[in-house]
Design an enzyme around this catalytic site. Structure first.
Site, PDB file in Angstrom:
ATOM      1  N   HIS A  45      -7.004  -2.003  -8.071  1.00 46.74           N
ATOM      2  CA  HIS A  45      -6.646  -2.451  -9.424  1.00 46.74           C
ATOM      3  C   HIS A  45      -5.510  -1.607 -10.003  1.00 46.74           C
ATOM      4  O   HIS A  45      -4.746  -2.087 -10.850  1.00 46.74           O
ATOM      5  CB  HIS A  45      -7.864  -2.370 -10.347  1.00 46.74           C
ATOM      6  CG  HIS A  45      -8.869  -3.467 -10.125  1.00 46.74           C
ATOM      7  ND1 HIS A  45      -8.500  -4.761  -9.836  1.00 46.74           N
ATOM      8  CD2 HIS A  45     -10.228  -3.470 -10.171  1.00 46.74           C
ATOM      9  CE1 HIS A  45      -9.593  -5.511  -9.713  1.00 46.74           C
ATOM     10  NE2 HIS A  45     -10.649  -4.754  -9.909  1.00 46.74           N
ATOM     11  N   CYS A 169     -19.952   5.311  -4.510  1.00 47.63           N
ATOM     12  CA  CYS A 169     -19.499   4.176  -5.322  1.00 47.63           C
ATOM     13  C   CYS A 169     -20.225   2.906  -4.934  1.00 47.63           C
ATOM     14  O   CYS A 169     -21.125   2.464  -5.621  1.00 47.63           O
ATOM     15  CB  CYS A 169     -17.994   3.982  -5.227  1.00 47.63           C
ATOM     16  SG  CYS A 169     -17.408   2.650  -6.322  1.00 47.63           S
TER      17      CYS A 169
END
Length: 367
Positions: A45, A169
């Protein structure tokens, strides 16, 4: 010290391998030699610019390694410890930490999004002395990092660090979403929309919880085969009939828990349709900044559907990272199977190109 790191200078350009200066750890900080770091869509991103962040930046937020040095006042971490890096560190004393929501700790939010340490400065510098920022306070696309003590979670030493790196994560976010955000119970029905790194871990989290019907939804046939391995009882290629298929598999009602694990508004809306009246919609995917989702209030109210955000799987990293590692060691949590391909740091751009094809569960950079 001099380190090798992958630097992003501007959006929509490749990462560039650079020699950077890494400062020594200051009070409350720890230096870690990185062993492995996962390649995650959240880092991408920044490449596309859909997540705005100070530049230049060293990305990487899913890593594990060995502690080399500690700063003044650090007592919980010692050189030689094996640690998983935690991108949502908790101070232990703010309102959120004291109310059992350490994943929402207020102390670290602003500096982490600014790419700096708690004192407002960086530990990474270009050869000319200019600062380089750290994504998620970690910057683990580098062979060494300096991070806050709270970003280091010690784990047992008999677990391979390549596998352990993913806990920081994808595994925590996905498994935690099933364990804690949704509180999946034995016999529940679950649908997971998007079977990337997070979605696969929602699947196996739901399986560990004892869900009886676990439906995986994706557009990529390769992901369907992987989903079966991670606990899906049914795998559906997304099409115009997917909602009808989900209802047919769940007594005509829809799922007790519908997870969206990509971060796309149209898929979030699909998750609302996939949940039964009275069911839960869990938004676990990271949406682009500024995006908006149409979740009609008339449906939410009349059908009593609950919509919940899931940030970092609602985990308490100090408690849950060691727990997840123990589940792996006991053969109950799949980590090795997530690692589809390993790369060297200089292959980072290739790693992201492969990730975007959707043909891998997780690529991992190994040092």
């Amino acid at each position: 010290m001099q380190i090798q790191a992958a630097v992003l200078y501007t959006p929509n350009t490749p990462f560039i391998l650079e020699t950077l200066t890494l400062d020594d750890p200051r009070a409350g900080e720890v230096r870690v030699k990185i062993a492995a770091c996962g390649v995650c869509h959240s880092d991408y991103h920044l490449v596309t610019g859909t997540t705005r962040h100070p530049l230049p930046v060293v990305c990487g937020h899913e890593g594990a390694g060995v502690v080399e040095a500690v700063g003044e006042g650090v007592t919980r971490i010692q050189p030689g410890d094996h640690v998983i890096l935690n991108w949502a560190p908790a101070c232990g004393d703010c309102w959120y930490c004291r109310h059992d929501k350490p994943n929402l700790c207020a102390t670290f939010t602003d500096p982490i999004w600014a790419g700096v340490m708690l004192d407002g400065t960086t530990r990474l510098h270009l050869p000319n002395g200019d600062p380089v920022y750290a994504y998620c306070g970690l910057a683990s696309f580098a062979d060494h990092v300096v991070v806050p003590e709270q970003s280091c979670i010690p784990i047992r030493r008999d677990v391979p660090l390549t596998a352990a790196s993913l806990v920081g994560c994808a595994v925590a976010t996905g498994v935690g979403a099933a364990f804690y955000t949704a509180n999946v119970r034995p016999g529940d029905s679950v649908v997971v929309i998007g079977c990337g790194g997070v979605g696969l871990n929602v699947l196996q989290g739901a399986a560990i919880c004892g869900a009886s019907t676990i439906i995986a939804v994706d557009t990529n046939p390769a992901k369907m085969r992987i989903a079966d391995e991670f606990g899906a009882t049914h795998a559906l290629l997304s099409n115009d009939n997917t909602i009808a298929e989900i209802r047919a598999l769940t007594g005509g009602r829809g799922a007790d828990h519908a997870f969206e694990a990509v971060g796309l508004p149209k898929l979030q809306e699909m998750a609302l349709a996939a949940a039964r009246p009275g069911g839960n919609v869990i938004l676990a995917g990271l949406s682009p900044m500024g995006s908006a989702t149409n979740l009609p209030g008339s449906i939410i109210t009349r059908e009593e559907k609950s919509v919940k955000g899931s940030y970092y799987g609602s985990v308490d990293s100090q408690r849950d990272f060691p727990l997840l590692v123990d589940l792996y060691a006991a053969g109950k949590l799949k980590l090795d199977e997530l690692v589809t391909q390993e790369y060297r740091l200089e292959e980072i751009n290739e790693a992201f190109e492969t990730m975007m094809t959707g043909s891998v569960a997780r690529g991992v950079i190994v040092f």
